[in-house]
Write a protein that holds these residues in place. Structure first.
Motif, PDB file in Angstrom:
ATOM      1  N   GLY A  46       0.901  -1.278  -0.065  1.00 37.41           N
ATOM      2  CA  GLY A  46      -0.052   0.107   0.204  1.00 37.41           C
ATOM      3  C   GLY A  46       0.888   1.043  -0.075  1.00 37.41           C
ATOM      4  N   LEU A  47       1.912   1.150   0.851  1.00 39.71           N
ATOM      5  CA  LEU A  47       3.008   2.451   0.620  1.00 39.71           C
ATOM      6  C   LEU A  47       3.659   2.484  -0.349  1.00 39.71           C
ATOM      7  CD1 LEU A  47       4.430   4.592   2.476  1.00 39.71           C
ATOM      8  CD2 LEU A  47       5.781   2.728   2.844  1.00 39.71           C
ATOM      9  N   PHE A  48       3.870   1.437  -1.191  1.00 41.84           N
ATOM     10  CA  PHE A  48       4.409   1.739  -2.363  1.00 41.84           C
ATOM     11  C   PHE A  48       3.720   2.238  -3.471  1.00 41.84           C
ATOM     12  CE2 PHE A  48       8.075  -0.731  -1.080  1.00 41.84           C
ATOM     13  CZ  PHE A  48       9.501  -0.107  -1.853  1.00 41.84           C
ATOM     14  N   GLY A  49       2.185   1.671  -3.368  1.00 35.54           N
ATOM     15  CA  GLY A  49       1.310   2.422  -4.459  1.00 35.54           C
ATOM     16  C   GLY A  49       1.569   3.802  -4.353  1.00 35.54           C
ATOM     17  N   VAL A  50       1.392   4.466  -2.908  1.00 42.45           N
ATOM     18  CA  VAL A  50       1.390   5.762  -2.606  1.00 42.45           C
ATOM     19  C   VAL A  50       2.574   6.410  -3.292  1.00 42.45           C
ATOM     20  CG1 VAL A  50       1.492   7.694  -0.872  1.00 42.45           C
ATOM     21  CG2 VAL A  50      -0.095   5.716  -0.681  1.00 42.45           C
ATOM     22  N   LEU A  51       3.803   5.671  -2.655  1.00 45.20           N
ATOM     23  CA  LEU A  51       5.113   6.390  -3.410  1.00 45.20           C
ATOM     24  C   LEU A  51       5.301   6.343  -4.757  1.00 45.20           C
ATOM     25  CD1 LEU A  51       7.622   4.351  -0.852  1.00 45.20           C
ATOM     26  CD2 LEU A  51       7.129   7.054  -0.931  1.00 45.20           C
ATOM     27  N   LEU A  52       4.810   5.412  -5.504  1.00 44.07           N
ATOM     28  CA  LEU A  52       4.741   5.239  -7.025  1.00 44.07           C
ATOM     29  C   LEU A  52       4.062   6.717  -7.516  1.00 44.07           C
ATOM     30  CD1 LEU A  52       4.570   1.922  -7.684  1.00 44.07           C
ATOM     31  CD2 LEU A  52       6.690   2.899  -7.908  1.00 44.07           C
ATOM     32  N   ALA A 122       8.641  17.224   2.767  1.00 44.83           N
ATOM     33  CA  ALA A 122       7.761  17.288   1.812  1.00 44.83           C
ATOM     34  C   ALA A 122       7.490  15.852   1.356  1.00 44.83           C
ATOM     35  CB  ALA A 122       8.628  18.146   0.549  1.00 44.83           C
ATOM     36  N   LEU A 123       8.219  14.840   1.286  1.00 48.95           N
ATOM     37  CA  LEU A 123       7.812  13.650   1.078  1.00 48.95           C
ATOM     38  C   LEU A 123       7.008  12.913   2.334  1.00 48.95           C
ATOM     39  CD1 LEU A 123       8.482  11.113  -0.481  1.00 48.95           C
ATOM     40  CD2 LEU A 123      10.426  10.447   1.281  1.00 48.95           C
ATOM     41  N   GLY A 124       7.268  13.473   3.412  1.00 47.78           N
ATOM     42  CA  GLY A 124       6.450  12.871   4.533  1.00 47.78           C
ATOM     43  C   GLY A 124       5.017  13.726   4.420  1.00 47.78           C
ATOM     44  N   GLU A 125       4.909  14.822   4.012  1.00 40.98           N
ATOM     45  CA  GLU A 125       3.642  15.310   4.049  1.00 40.98           C
ATOM     46  C   GLU A 125       3.011  14.844   2.875  1.00 40.98           C
ATOM     47  OE1 GLU A 125       4.002  19.803   3.263  1.00 40.98           O
ATOM     48  OE2 GLU A 125       4.062  19.947   5.519  1.00 40.98           O
ATOM     49  N   ALA A 126       3.432  14.407   1.700  1.00 40.14           N
ATOM     50  CA  ALA A 126       2.824  13.770   0.429  1.00 40.14           C
ATOM     51  C   ALA A 126       2.420  12.480   0.805  1.00 40.14           C
ATOM     52  CB  ALA A 126       3.631  13.850  -0.770  1.00 40.14           C
ATOM     53  N   VAL A 127       3.444  11.618   1.475  1.00 36.97           N
ATOM     54  CA  VAL A 127       3.020  10.206   1.659  1.00 36.97           C
ATOM     55  C   VAL A 127       1.943   9.992   2.720  1.00 36.97           C
ATOM     56  CG1 VAL A 127       4.008   7.996   2.617  1.00 36.97           C
ATOM     57  CG2 VAL A 127       5.316   9.536   0.894  1.00 36.97           C
ATOM     58  N   LEU A 128       1.772  10.934   3.696  1.00 32.44           N
ATOM     59  CA  LEU A 128       0.764  10.773   4.786  1.00 32.44           C
ATOM     60  C   LEU A 128      -0.732  11.044   4.031  1.00 32.44           C
ATOM     61  CD1 LEU A 128      -0.484  10.627   7.544  1.00 32.44           C
ATOM     62  CD2 LEU A 128       0.058  12.998   8.004  1.00 32.44           C
ATOM     63  N   ALA A 129      -0.665  12.110   3.030  1.00 37.51           N
ATOM     64  CA  ALA A 129      -1.882  12.471   2.683  1.00 37.51           C
ATOM     65  C   ALA A 129      -2.176  11.399   1.631  1.00 37.51           C
ATOM     66  CB  ALA A 129      -1.666  13.834   1.544  1.00 37.51           C
ATOM     67  N   GLY A 130      -1.528  10.541   0.770  1.00 34.56           N
ATOM     68  CA  GLY A 130      -1.531   9.397   0.251  1.00 34.56           C
ATOM     69  C   GLY A 130      -2.094   8.266   1.121  1.00 34.56           C
ATOM     70  N   LEU A 131      -1.656   8.185   2.188  1.00 34.23           N
ATOM     71  CA  LEU A 131      -1.971   6.767   3.057  1.00 34.23           C
ATOM     72  C   LEU A 131      -3.243   7.177   3.704  1.00 34.23           C
ATOM     73  CD1 LEU A 131       1.534   6.189   4.800  1.00 34.23           C
ATOM     74  CD2 LEU A 131       0.354   4.925   2.940  1.00 34.23           C
ATOM     75  N   VAL A 132      -3.662   8.441   3.966  1.00 33.69           N
ATOM     76  CA  VAL A 132      -4.858   8.818   4.266  1.00 33.69           C
ATOM     77  C   VAL A 132      -5.942   8.614   3.379  1.00 33.69           C
ATOM     78  CG1 VAL A 132      -6.368  10.735   5.220  1.00 33.69           C
ATOM     79  CG2 VAL A 132      -3.973  10.378   6.193  1.00 33.69           C
ATOM     80  N   ALA A 133      -5.630   9.092   2.041  1.00 37.60           N
ATOM     81  CA  ALA A 133      -6.567   8.990   0.992  1.00 37.60           C
ATOM     82  C   ALA A 133      -6.930   7.528   0.719  1.00 37.60           C
ATOM     83  CB  ALA A 133      -6.023   9.918  -0.287  1.00 37.60           C
ATOM     84  N   ASP A 134      -5.904   6.643   0.566  1.00 36.39           N
ATOM     85  CA  ASP A 134      -6.040   5.172   0.387  1.00 36.39           C
ATOM     86  C   ASP A 134      -6.562   4.472   1.541  1.00 36.39           C
ATOM     87  OD1 ASP A 134      -4.872   5.729  -2.064  1.00 36.39           O
ATOM     88  OD2 ASP A 134      -3.198   4.576  -1.824  1.00 36.39           O
ATOM     89  N   GLY A 135      -6.846   5.034   2.771  1.00 35.12           N
ATOM     90  CA  GLY A 135      -7.359   4.440   3.945  1.00 35.12           C
ATOM     91  C   GLY A 135      -6.621   3.558   4.529  1.00 35.12           C
ATOM     92  N   LEU A 136      -5.239   3.776   4.370  1.00 33.56           N
ATOM     93  CA  LEU A 136      -4.325   2.772   5.164  1.00 33.56           C
ATOM     94  C   LEU A 136      -4.069   3.409   6.576  1.00 33.56           C
ATOM     95  CD1 LEU A 136      -1.994   2.401   2.090  1.00 33.56           C
ATOM     96  CD2 LEU A 136      -3.608   0.655   3.208  1.00 33.56           C
ATOM     97  N   VAL A 137      -4.163   4.661   6.760  1.00 29.61           N
ATOM     98  CA  VAL A 137      -3.770   5.299   8.036  1.00 29.61           C
ATOM     99  C   VAL A 137      -5.172   6.448   8.339  1.00 29.61           C
ATOM    100  CG1 VAL A 137      -1.329   4.793   8.088  1.00 29.61           C
ATOM    101  CG2 VAL A 137      -2.384   6.980   7.341  1.00 29.61           C
TER     102      VAL A 137
END
Length: 143
Positions: A46-52, A122-137
């Motif tokens: 799930g994290l890799f999905g956000v990172l990609l 910048a990476l931390g903010e972007a990844v957190l937003a993606g994890l929240v959007a994907d329902g992972l956190v």
């Protein structure tokens, strides 16, 4: 093609499906923006999905092989370091991916280190937003 080569090719093609078989079920990913590791194949994928989706112009620029002690069990394991360059929200990132393998050749531990500090933020903010959007956190609590 060994695991590191398969991993590199999957990331460069942004092919999440190809990554699935490369990780152990209990893989741990140590992030530069989170103190505790991401644990387990579903969470790491799930994290890799956000990172990609988050990295811009991601590319590997070097590779080193050897062995290193793991954080999980302190055992020495076959390891590879992949150097990368990318951008997040216009911030240039230099980083490394440290892949550590189990006896079957699967990735059991994955550590990411990036610089400079502004890019880490910048990476931390972007990844957190993606994890929240994907329902992972869960999202940040309303204040």
């Amino acid at each position: 093609m060994d695991t590191a080569e398969r991993f590199r090719a999957a990331v460069e093609k942004q092919d999440l499906g190809e990554l699935d078989d490369l990780f152990t079920e209990d893989v741990r990913l140590y992030s530069p923006v989170k103190f505790t590791p991401f644990e387990g194949r579903p969470m790491v994928l799930g994290l890799f999905g956000v990172l990609l989706r988050t990295f811009e112009d991601f590319r590997y620029v070097g590779q080193f092989q050897g062995t290193a002690e793991t954080s999980t069990d302190g055992e020495e394991a076959p390891s590879e370091i992949l150097l990368f360059r990318a951008a997040v929200n216009g911030k240039q990132i230099h980083g490394i991916d440290l892949l550590q393998f189990d006896e079957t050749g699967r990735i059991k531990e994955f550590t990411v280190m990036v610089r400079p500090q502004s890019a880490v933020h910048a990476l931390g903010e972007a990844v957190l937003a993606g994890l929240v959007a994907d329902g992972l956190v869960p999202g940040p609590a309303a204040g």
